[in-house]
Design a protein around this motif. Sequence first.
Motif: not given
Length: 256
Positions: A13-14, A17, A19
């Motif tokens: 997830e990190h 998500r 940039s």
Amino acid sequence: MSQAADRTLILLEHVARASGPMGLLEIAGRTGLDKTTCSRLLGLLVARGWLVRDTETKKYSVGPTLVGISMSASLPDQVRLHFFPLLHELREASGETVSLQRRFGTLRVCVAGLESQHSLRRSLPIGSSMPLSAGPSGKAILAFADTETTAAAFAGLEEARHQTVHDHLGQIRRTGYLSTDGDRTPGVGAIAAPLFDRGGVYGSLTLAGPSSRFDAAARQAMLPMLLRAARDLTVLLGGDTGRYDGWTAANPPNQL
């Protein structure tokens, strides 16, 4: 859920998500995991294709498996409703593996399909990705890509392959398909046609199987059905079908 599974999902997830690509220390710091555990779990995610690790920067980013699943899930409902019956029809008529490849930058990603029911068949790993310059699936997309994408695709090629790829792209623009033996994988015959949406080229529709069975004649016999299916999907995607009318009406030269 086990602690290991929970930690693995947290890592995924990190990175998904973020940039931009993330390094090991940054990921460990944000997730609160120790470096050793973080490295081990990231290695597992890379091995499964959920993430990729740049060999130069050593940073992690989203991999083809995650991209393929997300792109498959984002297929418009109308396309999803009609796509699988079309896939089933193509597979039953040809006996071979059929797949939908979708453009992702300078790559094509397999987002859906049905495998042949023969014991010897072309495998279909959902989420697998390849450069647009590799194989008929990618070239059917590259033939209608913008100038920037085409230049980037050719920049990554060995010079000896430039003319072959250039000729293949011209052939696809003229006839609406590319049929090859062993173009990307030795022993595999494949035929692909492009798909279009409102923004231009969307992806490609491909039939593939062992060259010993899915030979030039077998691929040529499937061409009319493949083009019809590609046109039907393009209608659902809201793309321009004018090209298909010309391709279907024409009697393309037998380049197989």
